[in-house]
Design a protein around this motif. Sequence first.
Motif, short mmCIF file in Angstrom:
data_model
loop_
_atom_site.label_atom_id
_atom_site.label_comp_id
_atom_site.label_asym_id
_atom_site.label_seq_id
_atom_site.Cartn_x
_atom_site.Cartn_y
_atom_site.Cartn_z
N HIS A 176 21.80 -5.93 2.39
CA HIS A 176 20.43 -6.19 2.80
C HIS A 176 19.92 -6.95 1.39
CE1 HIS A 176 19.81 -4.32 6.60
NE2 HIS A 176 20.47 -3.23 5.95
N SER A 178 19.47 -10.66 -0.70
CA SER A 178 19.11 -11.73 -0.28
C SER A 178 20.42 -12.76 -0.06
CB SER A 178 18.30 -12.69 -1.14
OG SER A 178 18.15 -13.83 -0.79
N ASP A 202 16.37 -9.58 1.27
CA ASP A 202 15.97 -10.45 2.35
C ASP A 202 14.55 -9.97 2.65
OD1 ASP A 202 17.91 -12.21 2.92
OD2 ASP A 202 19.05 -11.04 3.99
N GLU A 203 14.66 -8.48 2.97
CA GLU A 203 13.26 -8.03 3.53
C GLU A 203 12.95 -6.65 2.88
OE1 GLU A 203 10.91 -9.39 5.21
OE2 GLU A 203 11.74 -11.07 6.23
N GLU A 253 5.66 -14.59 -2.15
CA GLU A 253 5.64 -13.72 -1.20
C GLU A 253 4.29 -13.45 -0.41
OE1 GLU A 253 8.37 -10.87 -0.23
OE2 GLU A 253 9.11 -12.80 -0.58
N HIS A 300 4.59 -9.27 10.29
CA HIS A 300 4.94 -8.48 9.06
C HIS A 300 4.22 -6.97 9.07
CE1 HIS A 300 6.75 -12.04 7.53
NE2 HIS A 300 7.74 -11.34 6.90
N ARG A 313 7.50 -4.81 1.91
CA ARG A 313 7.06 -5.50 3.36
C ARG A 313 8.40 -5.47 4.08
NH1 ARG A 313 8.90 -10.64 3.99
NH2 ARG A 313 9.57 -11.58 2.16
N TRP A 314 8.08 -5.45 5.47
CA TRP A 314 9.12 -5.63 6.76
C TRP A 314 8.52 -6.63 7.52
CZ3 TRP A 314 6.90 -1.27 5.10
CH2 TRP A 314 7.45 -0.28 4.24
N SER A 315 9.51 -7.35 8.14
CA SER A 315 9.18 -8.07 9.19
C SER A 315 9.34 -7.19 10.35
CB SER A 315 10.50 -8.94 9.67
OG SER A 315 10.62 -9.61 10.69
N GLN A 318 12.46 -6.13 12.07
CA GLN A 318 13.33 -5.22 11.60
C GLN A 318 13.06 -3.61 11.98
OE1 GLN A 318 12.72 -6.33 7.67
NE2 GLN A 318 14.76 -6.78 7.19
#
Length: 782
Positions: A176, A178, A202-203, A253, A300, A313-315, A318
């Motif tokens: 995970h 980037s 990445d997230e 971000e 998000h 943070r998370w998308s 996900q």
Amino acid sequence: MGRDWEKGSDGPTSEECVSRYFCTKFSKWRGKYRRIFCVTKNGNIVTVDTADLKVTNCWKFYGKSPDVGGVSISGDKSEKDVLALGITKDFKSNRPKTIKFSCSPRSQLLTDIHVCEYNLALEQGQGAEVPLSSISYSAQASLYESGVWNPVTLIVTKYGIRIESLTETQEQNYTHMSSNVALVSLQDGNDGSVGVFGVLADEGTPVRILSTQERDRVFEKISAYAKELGMHLSMQKQSMDAGSFYNKYMAMEEQKIVSPTMAPIGRWHVTHIQQQVGSVGALINNVELGQYLLELTPTHLIERNLDYTIHRRWSIGQLTWMCRYSEESQRLALGFTHGMAGVEYTSPSRDAMLSAIFDTIECGTSKRVSIFNKKVSSGTTFHFPDNNSKALEIDTEKTLMSWLTLWAKNKSSSFKFHENQIQHRVQDVLASAKDKANQLMDSSYKDTRTQGSAEPMFQDYIYSLMASTPEGFGSSSKLDEAVLVTLFEQLPQSWTLPLDPSAEYGFMRLLKIVGWISCSEYVLRYIAGEEHCFKRIFSALGSGSAGLSMEAASTLSLIFSPQSTAKITGETNLLQVAKSRAFKDLKHLDILIKPLRGSKSVSPLSLMYTVKVFGQMVCFPGKLTTSKTLSKTIIEHLGGIGRPFFQLFGHPAESVHHYAAYMMESVAESGSSIMEPIRNAALQEGAYLSHLKTAIFSSGEPSETSKRLIQIWTEGYGPAMELIKRVFPRGFYFILLGRLSRKGKSAAAANAKTAAAKEQAEPKSAEEDSEKPAAKDAKEKP
């Protein structure tokens, strides 16, 4: 360390596994065939046959004398998903052997093996069978937090990096990091920091900035370990110090996730908690890790510090599951893509938060997220090949159908149902179901498993498969009728509260299975044809248990979902038959409408599912599959709600607002007498002015919804017209009045046109035909 698995025994459950993968095994003699690849918590690799869920092989990979000498991967692009297990001693030939599997995502499976290996060595401490120094590299470092360097221990492992401080341990898996730039080398700072570098993900967690005098060695180890997973992590140099890089990164971000078109949908105060577990695995207590603001946007989920800076943070894509603890009223858990750490919170607005997140994901990504009432263990979800082909979808459905059949076989050795137990089958059809069930129970099955012995294991695998692929059955999938009979027989006809938590959890699982398989035309036909099915679902809905009511409402929303509108057999719409069957007993309608009557004890989740059910019956396109008689009855009940109707516009899920507006529109179309109490309540509750403001000053969906409501509440209602007259200047008032009049006339003309077309389409009666010649003769008379 747990049990070992013998060949032919039942497969390991989710609680015993770190992870489980669907994979393909290669054999010189048998070719390719499917297996479930399980990494267990006690250091074993177990393969399970997908057909009967029995263990086929078990190899120990942790310890002083493991069965697995090593796991290797090929650099050949044609074998990008292939991994090879080096077995030290084959059980048959007593010689070393290499066994190949194809599994995707391969790097994540290897990560899970290394995570399990490290955790076992960590638990064993000084006398560990595998020394930690042989599977990791440690260095003293400092972590940059809030402009200050704090001392930490940096551990580079085979699966990722660990940052250990006196208060917490942070982890970042290589899988995970980037995909563009994973490691950034920075300039040494004026504050004395040397060997500064950043780790990008990445997230999830934003950039981590560390400094250590062993930076080059750390980079070398990270690169080597990642390569063993089949990954390449790119590195970059930046001519900035830690503070400048951190501020620039956080500003970027913020720009990614905050914009005028992505205004927050909701914001809640939460307390981040973590379970503290003792040495024997027993839960000691919950440790508070800090208070945050959890913010939800259309794209998000953002955890902010109280000063509004981003913590992580998370998308929303996900997020894979959510947990609503049934025994603790404020506690919840969120689970993300495999390999990312889940989080647990407490919040007084728990159910409101979960309903908003669920609705945002469903509307924004068109996928469903399962909501459990127990925390999902790391080994619960199955991992499938990264291939969204139709063949894989069909294969998954076949697997679930075979597992449901195995569960039904195991539930009862004879399937001897009695008419007084089921109360819906005529004798000959009941006998047919018995015969089918008895045919399922072959002698080989009775010899290998005793009745009921494997039921928990079957339930675990079925539920885990549902948690992994929440999209539901295909419309052409078919289950044996005996399986459906067994499934519904497990749901009680009446409930006695309080229920044992484990029993309640089991019933909720059964309801979730019913909703999940109802996408099948065959299953829907069975439910529509059997009155007892809906009786048991509505019995759970009105049981008084918050968890059961929520799950039953969710099940009904899936059964009546618009995707079923294409299920037509002959000239009879199957979904229309199901709706009529469900509300043949009007007591069911009273049970369903009860949450809308303003009870404060109703969970926002239950309210959301209930509104969806009504929307699927009286709003487009669901109203096309609702009979006129049933639709009229439902609208009359909705019109009688009155003031509590307006609580729906304050619901955290935006889809509930839209459904409420369309439901009011349906009530308005049915007649002014039904709508008048609602129009009166709109003025008295202040909803009219609130939506008038939204209609004028907002844009997009909220504005359109409010405009529609204002028109419904105003047209033909004197008090509302008087209010409009006082709010707007005289000229604006007459312009608005003219627009409302034109809309009313156009609507009346459209209704008249529709009625005329319908009249022409209807066949003329014999009585009308006989009257016409008589009228003609009368005109011809002098």
